[in-house]
Design an enzyme around this catalytic site. Structure first.
Site, short mmCIF file in Angstrom:
data_model
loop_
_atom_site.label_atom_id
_atom_site.label_comp_id
_atom_site.label_asym_id
_atom_site.label_seq_id
_atom_site.Cartn_x
_atom_site.Cartn_y
_atom_site.Cartn_z
N LYS A 1 -49.40 36.41 78.45
CA LYS A 1 -49.64 36.86 80.09
C LYS A 1 -51.16 36.38 80.48
CE LYS A 1 -46.67 40.92 79.14
NZ LYS A 1 -45.67 40.85 80.11
N ASP B 1 -50.40 43.08 68.33
CA ASP B 1 -49.73 42.32 69.59
C ASP B 1 -50.64 42.65 70.60
OD1 ASP B 1 -48.20 41.18 71.46
OD2 ASP B 1 -46.57 42.15 70.82
N TYR C 1 -42.41 46.74 72.15
CA TYR C 1 -41.69 45.53 72.54
C TYR C 1 -42.49 44.49 72.08
CZ TYR C 1 -39.17 42.27 75.26
OH TYR C 1 -38.56 41.08 75.53
C1 LIG Z 1 -46.54 43.44 73.91
C2 LIG Z 1 -45.58 42.46 74.16
N1 LIG Z 1 -45.43 41.39 73.34
C3 LIG Z 1 -44.52 40.40 73.59
C4 LIG Z 1 -43.99 40.18 74.80
C5 LIG Z 1 -42.80 39.10 75.07
O1 LIG Z 1 -43.75 38.23 75.70
P1 LIG Z 1 -42.55 37.30 76.52
O2 LIG Z 1 -42.02 37.93 77.69
O3 LIG Z 1 -43.99 36.20 77.22
O4 LIG Z 1 -41.95 36.42 75.67
C6 LIG Z 1 -44.11 41.20 75.62
C7 LIG Z 1 -43.65 41.03 77.00
O5 LIG Z 1 -43.74 41.88 78.02
C8 LIG Z 1 -45.08 42.20 75.33
O6 LIG Z 1 -45.25 43.06 76.27
#
Ligand SMILES: Cc1ncc(COP(=O)(O)O)c(C=O)c1O
Length: 460
Positions: free
Chosen positions: A286, A254, A159
């Site tokens: 985060k 990511d 995700y």
């Molecule tokens: C690996 C990863 N990338 C991107 C995101 C998206 O981040 P946000 O919820 O701050 O938009 C998340 C959210 O959980 C994530 O775990």
């Protein structure tokens, strides 16, 4: 600065407490907000029951509207590395707020946070945004702009936020809801996305053999946490980077979840260490926002130079690099010492092992997987020893998880309300908090064991 777990408040008066106040708030929320929540997993749809409306948090504890205390194993879905309301983070935030909350100009804290990130991670330059979604969306736009190509490779179960083109087989939230994609995303958006099974080098080779000269980038979670924790097989990330380089594509790692959560160096990289190679672009979020909306993407200087105003790829944000958020992030990163990560690793090991023993004792088949201090418990079929991809993660007994979750909640432990998530600890999880978790686990394991497997086999 040192890390001091905030003092533990007095024990909760009772377990299985009233949820009257939360239920009343939920009813009001349902009238004015779709599903009553501002992010789907919070609604408890996967586990049933009343979502807890939290009124305050301190150290490892959440306190809901009914006054019940829970040991928190969600940590705001990752950011709260130091625990809630860390006194030194709060002091820094109070000072920042007293100077005004947003100016729409460049500021000192954003320079200092950028320096801290560039100093710790393999990025030459970094750009701030307000959410992980924006970070991955912008990184992909940049990769496409830099390469002049359109296709993006992602992996099933990873995700990357709710970016249109990446909402295909995207892990936890969607897995939990049982939605394969989502209405509202034009076919043209996902038509340029190739979704491959995770941990499958042959699928990567086949995709590049067929489309190699059209692929702008491969994006992957540095170590997936959004289908539960599924560690990359040894060498898998390196293979992705090498394959990208060979074909003139960019490798986007990511690290929104893993970044600064798993190691102080900010990135998880090559199976734990970057040796002689690095991703072309990385995304963060985060932890680096210290509990405020801040995220970032960064990478190679020549790629980042393509970004507006230096280059032609447009990207912007009214609140990007917000002074309060970057101050909180900076305070958090400064406080996140090696000692903090050592504590987290140890605490995570204690909870993982206790969860596994409790489930074994109760006769509940399971697999516990971890990457550093991030870990997940999969309630699997008998005989399963590893979860390597999204298909395996989906074969969980979610009915057993529901029973497990609610028993933990009744015992005063707040787990992620979904079977496809990471359990997040913090530097503030002290012996008292850990003891509470350890005494709840056998009760929850017995509750899971009482659910017949044949009636509740789940699916992602
Ligand atoms: C690996 C990863 N990338 C991107 C995101 C998206 O981040 P946000 O919820 O701050 O938009 C998340 C959210 O959980 C994530 O775990």
């Amino acid at each position: 600065m040192t890390v001091r777990p905030t003092a533990s408040p007095a024990p909760a008066a009772s377990t299985a407490a009233s949820t009257e106040a939360s239920a009343a708030l939920f009813e009001r929320a349902l009238a004015v907000t779709p599903g009553g929540v501002n992010s789907p997993v919070r609604a408890f749809n996967a586990v049933g029951g009343t979502p807890r409306f939290v009124e305050r948090a301190s150290g490892p504890y959440l306190f809901d509207a009914d006054g019940t205390e829970y040991v928190d194993l969600v940590g705001s879905w990752g950011p709260m590395l130091l625990g809630h309301a860390h006194p030194q983070v709060l002091d820094a935030v109070r000072q920042a707020v007293s100077r005004g909350t947003s100016y729409g100009t460049p500021t000192r804290p954003e320079v200092e946070l950028a320096e801290a990130i560039v100093g710790r991670t393999p990025v030459d330059k970094v750009r701030f945004v307000s959410s992980g979604t924006e970070a991955t969306m912008s990184a992909i736009r940049l990769a496409r702009g830099f390469t002049g190509r359109e296709l993006v490779v992602k992996f099933a179960g990873c995700y990357h936020g709710h970016v249109d083109s990446l909402l295909a087989q995207a892990g936890s939230g969607l897995a939990t809801l049982g939605v394969p994609g989502t209405p509202g995303v034009p076919a043209a958006s996902t038509a340029a996305t190739l979704v491959l099974p995770y941990n499958d080098p042959d699928a990567v080779a086949a995709a590049f053999a067929e489309h190699g000269d059209r692929i702008a980038c491969v994006i992957t979670e540095a170590a997936p946490g959004n289908m539960g924790v599924v560690p990359p097989a040894p060498g898998f990330n390196r293979l992705l980077a090498d394959t990208c380089r060979e074909h003139g594509a960019l490798f986007v790692s990511d690290e929104v979840m893993t970044g600064f959560r798993v190691t102080r160096s900010g990135h998880w990289g090559l199976d734990g260490a970057v040796e002689g190679w690095r991703p072309d672009l990385l995304t963060f979020g985060k932890v680096m926002g210290g509990g405020f909306p801040a995220a970032a993407f960064g990478g190679r200087a020549d790629v980042m130079s393509m970004l507006s105003p230096e280059g032609p790829v447009y990207q912007a944000g009214t609140l990007s690099g917000n002074p309060v958020a970057t101050t909180a992030g900076l305070a958090t990163l400064r406080l996140a010492t090696e000692e903090v990560y050592a504590h987290l690793d140890k605490a995570a090991q204690v909870v993982r092992e206790a969860a596994s023993s409790a489930l074994t004792e109760a006769g509940v088949p399971h697999v516990v997987q971890h990457v550093g201090n991030m870990f997940s418990v999969f309630l699997t079929d008998e005989g399963v020893t590893e979860v390597r991809d999204f298909a395996a993660a989906g074969a969980q007994h979610v009915g057993r998880f529901r029973a497990f979750f609610h028993a933990m909640l009744d015992e005063g432990v707040y787990l992620p309300p979904s079977a496809f998530e990471v359990w997040f600890l913090s530097a503030a999880h002290d012996d008292r908090a850990l003891d509470r978790i350890l005494s709840a686990l056998p009760v929850a394991a017995r509750a899971a064991a009482a659910v017949p497997v044949d009636t509740f086999t789940g699916g992602a």
